[in-house]
Design a protein around this motif. Structure first.
Motif, mmCIF file in Angstrom:
data_model
loop_
_atom_site.group_PDB
_atom_site.id
_atom_site.type_symbol
_atom_site.label_atom_id
_atom_site.label_comp_id
_atom_site.label_asym_id
_atom_site.label_seq_id
_atom_site.Cartn_x
_atom_site.Cartn_y
_atom_site.Cartn_z
ATOM 1 N N ASN A 222 -4.584 12.942 3.154
ATOM 2 C CA ASN A 222 -4.846 14.049 2.342
ATOM 3 C C ASN A 222 -5.307 13.285 0.819
ATOM 4 N N GLU A 223 -6.304 14.134 0.286
ATOM 5 C CA GLU A 223 -7.091 13.667 -0.972
ATOM 6 C C GLU A 223 -6.173 13.137 -1.885
ATOM 7 N N TRP A 224 -5.147 13.902 -2.243
ATOM 8 C CA TRP A 224 -4.132 13.536 -3.199
ATOM 9 C C TRP A 224 -3.345 12.389 -3.014
ATOM 10 N N PHE A 225 -3.007 12.222 -1.656
ATOM 11 C CA PHE A 225 -2.435 11.038 -1.431
ATOM 12 C C PHE A 225 -3.367 9.583 -1.435
ATOM 13 N N VAL A 226 -4.497 9.889 -1.235
ATOM 14 C CA VAL A 226 -5.548 8.631 -1.319
ATOM 15 C C VAL A 226 -5.479 8.308 -2.548
ATOM 16 N N ARG A 227 -5.640 9.307 -3.451
ATOM 17 C CA ARG A 227 -5.799 9.241 -5.058
ATOM 18 C C ARG A 227 -4.594 8.553 -5.627
ATOM 19 N N ARG A 228 -3.535 8.698 -5.009
ATOM 20 C CA ARG A 228 -2.304 8.188 -5.656
ATOM 21 C C ARG A 228 -1.987 6.716 -5.206
ATOM 22 N N LYS A 229 -2.257 6.662 -3.799
ATOM 23 C CA LYS A 229 -2.210 5.005 -3.387
ATOM 24 C C LYS A 229 -3.337 4.209 -3.632
ATOM 25 N N GLY A 230 -4.845 4.710 -3.603
ATOM 26 C CA GLY A 230 -5.755 4.002 -3.830
ATOM 27 C C GLY A 230 -6.092 3.730 -2.073
ATOM 28 N N GLU A 231 -7.282 3.657 -1.919
ATOM 29 C CA GLU A 231 -7.897 3.365 -0.540
ATOM 30 C C GLU A 231 -7.564 1.943 -0.027
ATOM 31 N N LYS A 232 -7.688 1.087 -0.892
ATOM 32 C CA LYS A 232 -7.150 -0.392 -0.583
ATOM 33 C C LYS A 232 -5.828 -0.727 -0.141
ATOM 34 N N VAL A 233 -4.886 -0.235 -0.858
ATOM 35 C CA VAL A 233 -3.510 -0.242 -0.561
ATOM 36 C C VAL A 233 -3.226 0.595 0.479
ATOM 37 N N LEU A 234 -3.708 1.602 0.752
ATOM 38 C CA LEU A 234 -3.388 2.750 1.937
ATOM 39 C C LEU A 234 -4.024 2.013 3.322
ATOM 40 N N PHE A 235 -5.062 1.444 3.074
ATOM 41 C CA PHE A 235 -5.639 0.881 4.448
ATOM 42 C C PHE A 235 -5.011 -0.628 4.688
ATOM 43 N N ALA A 236 -4.432 -1.262 3.691
ATOM 44 C CA ALA A 236 -3.669 -2.509 3.850
ATOM 45 C C ALA A 236 -2.364 -2.124 4.519
ATOM 46 N N ALA A 237 -1.846 -1.119 4.091
ATOM 47 C CA ALA A 237 -0.520 -0.878 4.718
ATOM 48 C C ALA A 237 -0.451 -0.620 6.312
ATOM 49 N N LEU A 238 -1.487 0.214 6.363
ATOM 50 C CA LEU A 238 -1.801 0.815 7.722
ATOM 51 C C LEU A 238 -1.941 -0.305 8.685
ATOM 52 N N ARG A 239 -2.891 -1.277 8.030
ATOM 53 C CA ARG A 239 -3.182 -2.386 8.995
ATOM 54 C C ARG A 239 -2.051 -3.359 9.048
ATOM 55 N N LYS A 240 -1.172 -3.333 8.323
ATOM 56 C CA LYS A 240 -0.023 -4.372 8.569
ATOM 57 C C LYS A 240 0.937 -3.742 9.340
ATOM 58 N N GLU A 241 1.053 -2.301 9.377
ATOM 59 C CA GLU A 241 2.041 -1.839 10.268
ATOM 60 C C GLU A 241 1.422 -1.580 11.660
ATOM 61 N N TYR A 242 0.178 -1.256 11.829
ATOM 62 C CA TYR A 242 -0.460 -0.991 13.331
ATOM 63 C C TYR A 242 -1.132 -1.855 13.754
ATOM 64 N N PHE A 243 -2.080 -2.812 12.917
ATOM 65 C CA PHE A 243 -3.061 -3.687 13.417
ATOM 66 C C PHE A 243 -3.196 -4.841 13.136
ATOM 67 N N SER A 244 -1.691 -5.335 12.870
ATOM 68 C CA SER A 244 -1.623 -6.967 12.575
ATOM 69 C C SER A 244 -1.978 -7.700 13.944
#
Length: 404
Positions: A222-244
């Motif tokens: 969601n665009e508002w969620f991306v704005r809140r978290k920031g793409e770098k933080v969001l992508f890093a969290a997904l990478r840590k959770e699913y793609f380590s």
């Protein structure tokens, strides 16, 4: 508007949205409701009462009575109008987070304090007394004060958000990661959607409906969620959770990628495929019987474009198989499931269609994980609870590289 004030304004919006989410989740009855942007920022409707809440975030501002004076004046005018109309009275709540100055307001306040600090002001060098203009007596103002609650020590931005996440965990029985990246994302989008509806009736939602509509089976960008978290933080969290990539197990991993034909760039897709092969294949000699490589299905890619893509990969000597052993052959799960090894050079297994994908996921008995990247709605369901299914909504396919 300066960059700093712009950031504060955006955080103010999120603070109000988060408060709305928190209040609807904290309702004791699933049939109770909130209304967004009606009387105030959020109206809380229980079986016995209505509370109109104005909720503001002033992290960079010292508290002064003048900051909340307009809100008190508005609430008093509303009190007068609904009482004159013979409608049920409502409660009023003012909540604010300030950097300092909270000591200036000691609750409860009396009528004299209300008049002096909140209802009296100057306009064009003329003193105005709002309570006199409304023809309200001290008895009336005492009744209004019984309905008014002011909190200038409201939770910080971070503390309120943490409380929202805990409430989401309780509502959905999920992990903190799922609460933030799955359910909060949807709750935020839903609250934003409610706030812009033109009719007040469409800005009202019960606790049950809110929980149902905020339910989700995947990560949504969601665009508002991306704005809140920031793409770098969001992508890093997904990478840590699913793609380590630490201690990779030899699972059968399926990467499903949706493309928009209108904006499709073949080189971008090839870049993603090379990244998948590099990061999610283990085919060295020492891997032996534990070697593996990923499966890939590209959704929304025309058949002729898929042929061109595979021709280019073959020309570049990029090793892949697609489950078709010869011209005119039927798709073979046995063929596509062939183990990738150092000797046969297979780096990727390309699935040509949803049908081939479904047949392969269904037939394989090893541990399977499906990672579905979609631009809009989900387009594949493995229909097997033994298959782990991670769904992530994208804004563009190049985001995949940053995530995996």
């Amino acid at each position: 508007m300066t960059d700093r004030s712009a950031v504060d304004t955006i955080r103010g919006y999120f603070y109000q949205f988060d408060y709305s989410i928190l209040k609807v989740l904290q309702l004791s009855n699933h049939d109770e409701s909130i209304a967004v942007e009606c009387i105030e920022d959020v109206d809380i409707r229980t079986a016995t009462e209505v509370t109109a809440v104005q909720c503001k975030y002033y992290a960079g501002t010292e508290y002064n009575h003048s900051v909340i004076k307009p809100a008190v004046i508005f609430m008093l005018s509303h009190f007068k109008k609904i009482r004159d109309d013979g409608r049920p009275l409502v409660k009023y709540s003012l909540r604010g987070h300030y950097s300092s100055g909270q000591h200036k307001l000691v609750m409860p306040i009396d009528v004299a304090f209300l008049k002096q600090h909140f209802l009296t002001y100057s306009e064009k060098k003329v003193e105005r007394r709002h309570h006199d203009e409304l023809c309200l007596s001290d008895t009336d103002l005492t009744e209004f004060l019984s309905l008014l609650d002011i909190d200038v020590n409201a939770a910080s931005f971070e503390d309120q958000f943490a409380q929202v996440i805990r409430e989401l965990q309780a509502a959905y029985g999920c992990t903190p990661f799922e609460a933030e990246y799955f359910y909060y994302n949807n709750a935020l989008a839903l609250t934003r959607e409610l706030s812009i509806q033109p009719l007040p009736a469409n800005r009202t939602i019960t606790k049950k409906e809110f929980i149902d509509r905020s339910d989700t089976s995947g990560v949504l960008f969601n665009e508002w969620f991306v704005r809140r978290k920031g793409e770098k933080v969001l992508f890093a969290a997904l990478r840590k959770e699913y793609f380590s990539t630490l201690n990779q197990s030899p699972f059968e991993r399926f990467f499903l990628i949706e493309v928009d034909h209108a904006t499709f760039v073949r080189s971008d897709l090839k870049d993603v495929l090379h990244t998948l092969a590099r990061k999610w294949s283990k085919t060295t000699k020492r891997d032996g019987n534990s070697s593996f490589c990923p499966y890939v299905y590209v959704h929304g890619l025309p058949a002729d474009e898929l042929v061109v893509l595979k021709k280019e990969l073959a020309t570049e000597e990029f090793g892949f198989i697609d489950g078709y052993d010869f011209l005119g052959a039927d798709f073979s799960v046995k063929s596509i499931a062939k183990q990738a090894t150092h000797d046969n050079g297979i780096k990727l297994k390309v699935l040509n269609s949803i049908a081939d994908l479904a047949a392969t996921v269904s037939a394989i008995t090893k541990t399977r994980v499906v990672y579905q990247f979609h631009l809009g709605t989900s387009y594949f369901d493995p229909a097997n609870k033994a298959v782990k299914h991670v769904q992530i909504q994208l804004q563009k396919i190049t985001d995949i590289k940053a995530i995996i």
